[in-house]
Design a protein around this motif. Structure first.
Motif, PDB file in Angstrom:
ATOM      1  N   PHE A 103       0.811  -1.221   0.000  1.00  0.00           N
ATOM      2  CA  PHE A 103       0.000   0.000   0.000  1.00  0.00           C
ATOM      3  C   PHE A 103       0.841   1.266   0.000  1.00  0.00           C
ATOM      4  O   PHE A 103       0.651   2.154  -0.846  1.00  0.00           O
ATOM      5  CB  PHE A 103      -0.945   0.002   1.204  1.00  0.00           C
ATOM      6  CG  PHE A 103      -1.748   1.263   1.327  1.00  0.00           C
ATOM      7  CD1 PHE A 103      -2.863   1.469   0.526  1.00  0.00           C
ATOM      8  CD2 PHE A 103      -1.388   2.262   2.236  1.00  0.00           C
ATOM      9  CE1 PHE A 103      -3.613   2.641   0.623  1.00  0.00           C
ATOM     10  CE2 PHE A 103      -2.126   3.430   2.333  1.00  0.00           C
ATOM     11  CZ  PHE A 103      -3.239   3.611   1.520  1.00  0.00           C
ATOM     12  N   LEU A 104       1.756   1.402   0.954  1.00  0.00           N
ATOM     13  CA  LEU A 104       2.505   2.643   1.085  1.00  0.00           C
ATOM     14  C   LEU A 104       3.383   2.941  -0.129  1.00  0.00           C
ATOM     15  O   LEU A 104       3.400   4.091  -0.604  1.00  0.00           O
ATOM     16  CB  LEU A 104       3.329   2.641   2.369  1.00  0.00           C
ATOM     17  CG  LEU A 104       2.512   2.702   3.664  1.00  0.00           C
ATOM     18  CD1 LEU A 104       3.423   2.654   4.890  1.00  0.00           C
ATOM     19  CD2 LEU A 104       1.649   3.955   3.708  1.00  0.00           C
ATOM     20  N   PRO A 105       4.124   1.962  -0.675  1.00  0.00           N
ATOM     21  CA  PRO A 105       4.885   2.273  -1.897  1.00  0.00           C
ATOM     22  C   PRO A 105       3.998   2.713  -3.055  1.00  0.00           C
ATOM     23  O   PRO A 105       4.365   3.617  -3.808  1.00  0.00           O
ATOM     24  CB  PRO A 105       5.600   0.950  -2.207  1.00  0.00           C
ATOM     25  CG  PRO A 105       5.699   0.255  -0.900  1.00  0.00           C
ATOM     26  CD  PRO A 105       4.443   0.614  -0.169  1.00  0.00           C
ATOM     27  N   THR A 106       2.835   2.075  -3.198  1.00  0.00           N
ATOM     28  CA  THR A 106       1.911   2.475  -4.267  1.00  0.00           C
ATOM     29  C   THR A 106       1.414   3.894  -4.047  1.00  0.00           C
ATOM     30  O   THR A 106       1.379   4.722  -4.972  1.00  0.00           O
ATOM     31  CB  THR A 106       0.718   1.510  -4.334  1.00  0.00           C
ATOM     32  OG1 THR A 106       1.191   0.187  -4.576  1.00  0.00           O
ATOM     33  CG2 THR A 106      -0.245   1.910  -5.448  1.00  0.00           C
ATOM     34  N   LEU A 107       1.035   4.194  -2.807  1.00  0.00           N
ATOM     35  CA  LEU A 107       0.538   5.528  -2.488  1.00  0.00           C
ATOM     36  C   LEU A 107       1.610   6.589  -2.735  1.00  0.00           C
ATOM     37  O   LEU A 107       1.335   7.645  -3.335  1.00  0.00           O
ATOM     38  CB  LEU A 107       0.090   5.567  -1.021  1.00  0.00           C
ATOM     39  CG  LEU A 107      -0.711   6.787  -0.582  1.00  0.00           C
ATOM     40  CD1 LEU A 107      -2.111   6.781  -1.212  1.00  0.00           C
ATOM     41  CD2 LEU A 107      -0.824   6.831   0.941  1.00  0.00           C
ATOM     42  N   GLU A 108       2.832   6.331  -2.291  1.00  0.00           N
ATOM     43  CA  GLU A 108       3.925   7.289  -2.472  1.00  0.00           C
ATOM     44  C   GLU A 108       4.174   7.556  -3.949  1.00  0.00           C
ATOM     45  O   GLU A 108       4.349   8.711  -4.360  1.00  0.00           O
ATOM     46  CB  GLU A 108       5.205   6.749  -1.817  1.00  0.00           C
ATOM     47  CG  GLU A 108       5.161   6.690  -0.308  1.00  0.00           C
ATOM     48  CD  GLU A 108       5.370   8.054   0.334  1.00  0.00           C
ATOM     49  OE1 GLU A 108       5.731   9.006  -0.378  1.00  0.00           O
ATOM     50  OE2 GLU A 108       5.153   8.160   1.556  1.00  0.00           O
ATOM     51  N   GLY A 109       4.209   6.499  -4.746  1.00  0.00           N
ATOM     52  CA  GLY A 109       4.444   6.682  -6.174  1.00  0.00           C
ATOM     53  C   GLY A 109       3.360   7.513  -6.832  1.00  0.00           C
ATOM     54  O   GLY A 109       3.639   8.367  -7.683  1.00  0.00           O
ATOM     55  N   ARG A 110       2.130   7.287  -6.447  1.00  0.00           N
ATOM     56  CA  ARG A 110       1.023   8.045  -7.029  1.00  0.00           C
ATOM     57  C   ARG A 110       1.025   9.495  -6.554  1.00  0.00           C
ATOM     58  O   ARG A 110       0.693  10.404  -7.323  1.00  0.00           O
ATOM     59  CB  ARG A 110      -0.303   7.360  -6.697  1.00  0.00           C
ATOM     60  CG  ARG A 110      -0.491   6.059  -7.461  1.00  0.00           C
ATOM     61  CD  ARG A 110      -1.759   5.336  -7.072  1.00  0.00           C
ATOM     62  NE  ARG A 110      -1.940   4.155  -7.909  1.00  0.00           N
ATOM     63  CZ  ARG A 110      -2.884   3.246  -7.734  1.00  0.00           C
ATOM     64  NH1 ARG A 110      -3.760   3.382  -6.742  1.00  0.00           N
ATOM     65  NH2 ARG A 110      -2.974   2.205  -8.535  1.00  0.00           N
ATOM     66  N   PHE A 111       1.382   9.733  -5.290  1.00  0.00           N
ATOM     67  CA  PHE A 111       1.527  11.103  -4.817  1.00  0.00           C
ATOM     68  C   PHE A 111       2.581  11.845  -5.640  1.00  0.00           C
ATOM     69  O   PHE A 111       2.361  12.981  -6.083  1.00  0.00           O
ATOM     70  CB  PHE A 111       1.941  11.133  -3.341  1.00  0.00           C
ATOM     71  CG  PHE A 111       0.813  11.025  -2.367  1.00  0.00           C
ATOM     72  CD1 PHE A 111      -0.430  11.569  -2.640  1.00  0.00           C
ATOM     73  CD2 PHE A 111       1.001  10.389  -1.150  1.00  0.00           C
ATOM     74  CE1 PHE A 111      -1.473  11.483  -1.723  1.00  0.00           C
ATOM     75  CE2 PHE A 111      -0.029  10.295  -0.230  1.00  0.00           C
ATOM     76  CZ  PHE A 111      -1.261  10.839  -0.516  1.00  0.00           C
ATOM     77  N   ASN A 112       3.733  11.219  -5.821  1.00  0.00           N
ATOM     78  CA  ASN A 112       4.811  11.874  -6.554  1.00  0.00           C
ATOM     79  C   ASN A 112       4.375  12.234  -7.971  1.00  0.00           C
ATOM     80  O   ASN A 112       4.688  13.319  -8.466  1.00  0.00           O
ATOM     81  CB  ASN A 112       6.044  10.977  -6.593  1.00  0.00           C
ATOM     82  CG  ASN A 112       6.685  10.825  -5.227  1.00  0.00           C
ATOM     83  OD1 ASN A 112       6.459  11.637  -4.326  1.00  0.00           O
ATOM     84  ND2 ASN A 112       7.482   9.786  -5.054  1.00  0.00           N
ATOM     85  N   ALA A 113       3.651  11.339  -8.613  1.00  0.00           N
ATOM     86  CA  ALA A 113       3.180  11.604  -9.970  1.00  0.00           C
ATOM     87  C   ALA A 113       2.140  12.721  -9.975  1.00  0.00           C
ATOM     88  O   ALA A 113       2.160  13.616 -10.836  1.00  0.00           O
ATOM     89  CB  ALA A 113       2.600  10.335 -10.585  1.00  0.00           C
ATOM     90  N   ALA A 114       1.223  12.701  -9.009  1.00  0.00           N
ATOM     91  CA  ALA A 114       0.152  13.699  -8.974  1.00  0.00           C
ATOM     92  C   ALA A 114       0.684  15.097  -8.701  1.00  0.00           C
ATOM     93  O   ALA A 114       0.180  16.078  -9.264  1.00  0.00           O
ATOM     94  CB  ALA A 114      -0.875  13.317  -7.904  1.00  0.00           C
ATOM     95  N   PHE A 115       1.708  15.197  -7.866  1.00  0.00           N
ATOM     96  CA  PHE A 115       2.190  16.510  -7.451  1.00  0.00           C
ATOM     97  C   PHE A 115       3.258  17.090  -8.372  1.00  0.00           C
ATOM     98  O   PHE A 115       3.782  18.170  -8.114  1.00  0.00           O
ATOM     99  CB  PHE A 115       2.723  16.452  -6.015  1.00  0.00           C
ATOM    100  CG  PHE A 115       1.669  16.108  -4.996  1.00  0.00           C
ATOM    101  CD1 PHE A 115       0.348  16.488  -5.180  1.00  0.00           C
ATOM    102  CD2 PHE A 115       1.991  15.377  -3.863  1.00  0.00           C
ATOM    103  CE1 PHE A 115      -0.638  16.169  -4.255  1.00  0.00           C
ATOM    104  CE2 PHE A 115       1.020  15.052  -2.928  1.00  0.00           C
ATOM    105  CZ  PHE A 115      -0.297  15.449  -3.125  1.00  0.00           C
TER     106      PHE A 115
END
Length: 235
Positions: free
Chosen positions: A80-92
């Motif tokens: 969960f956390l690696p997926t969330l971090e990757g998506r945050f980085n892409a979104a921001f």
């Protein structure tokens, strides 16, 4: 900085202004909530976007995870956390400043009024958001996250008290600009005067009534109104 005495009177002299980040300076809250909700659903916890927003508004990342566990009995999987971090980085990577935010910061800068950002965002994401929205140069080194105060994020008062100290300002002579109850509570508890900013066109789970109940002095709905309240406009 002497505030104007006409209009919605904000009286007194203030030495510095302390800003929240998400929803106040950068348009990131809807993006972040979408990433959370999409990733949670894929990992066993479907939540409505509005329900998640109410749960997470103004909270630190660890507190969001704690509240998800307390309210829903959910714990993150290893993925969960690696997926969330990757998506945050892409979104921001592509993020807009809230309309008028640059003008507010430039107006303070032009008048020699110190300002800082105090955010519950993790440090890397805090600086990523500022850079992506084109605000990093204006804010400079004065962007602070809970890691500066032992992880004690809002609603604890430590972060705003620390930010004021870094500017050489007495927190009781500072203005705090916030859009959430946890953030407003932090400013009030620190001893600052708090202004609520609920920018029109952006989702805010905490409305004006909630902010006023938390102790904010005024609520404005745009940076143009905030600039007028702070005496940054010429008309």
């Amino acid at each position: 900085m002497t505030a104007p005495t006409d209009g919605p009177a904000l009286t007194g002299t203030f030495d510095a202004v302390l800003f929240d980040l998400d929803g106040v300076l950068v348009d990131s809250e809807a993006l972040a909530a979408d990433v959370w909700v999409r990733t949670l659903a894929e990992h066993g916890l479907p939540l409505a976007l509005n329900d998640f927003a109410h749960l997470a508004v103004g909270q630190t990342f660890p507190n969001v995870l704690l509240r998800l566990g307390d309210l829903h009995g959910w714990t993150p999987t290893d993925a969960f956390l690696p997926t969330l971090e990757g998506r945050f980085n892409a979104a921001f990577e592509s993020l807009d400043a809230i309309e008028g935010a640059r003008d507010t910061l430039r107006g303070l800068q032009d008048r020699g009024v110190p300002f800082a950002v105090g955010s519950n965002s993790e440090r890397g994401r805090l600086h990523m958001k500022l850079a992506s929205a084109g605000l990093a140069e204006l804010v400079g080194v004065h962007a602070y996250d809970p890691s500066w105060v032992g992880g004690r994020g809002k609603p604890e008062p430590d972060l705003y008290a620390f930010a004021a100290a870094q500017l050489g300002a007495d927190i009781t002579r500072c203005l705090v600009i916030e859009d959430s109850v946890p953030g407003a509570t932090a400013g009030v508890r620190a001893g600052a005067t708090v202004i609520g900013l609920l920018a029109t066109g952006h989702a805010h789970p905490d409305d004006a009534a909630h902010l006023l109940a938390a102790g904010v002095r005024h609520v404005v709905t745009s940076h143009a109104q905030l600039q007028q309240l702070l005496g940054l406009t010429t008309t």
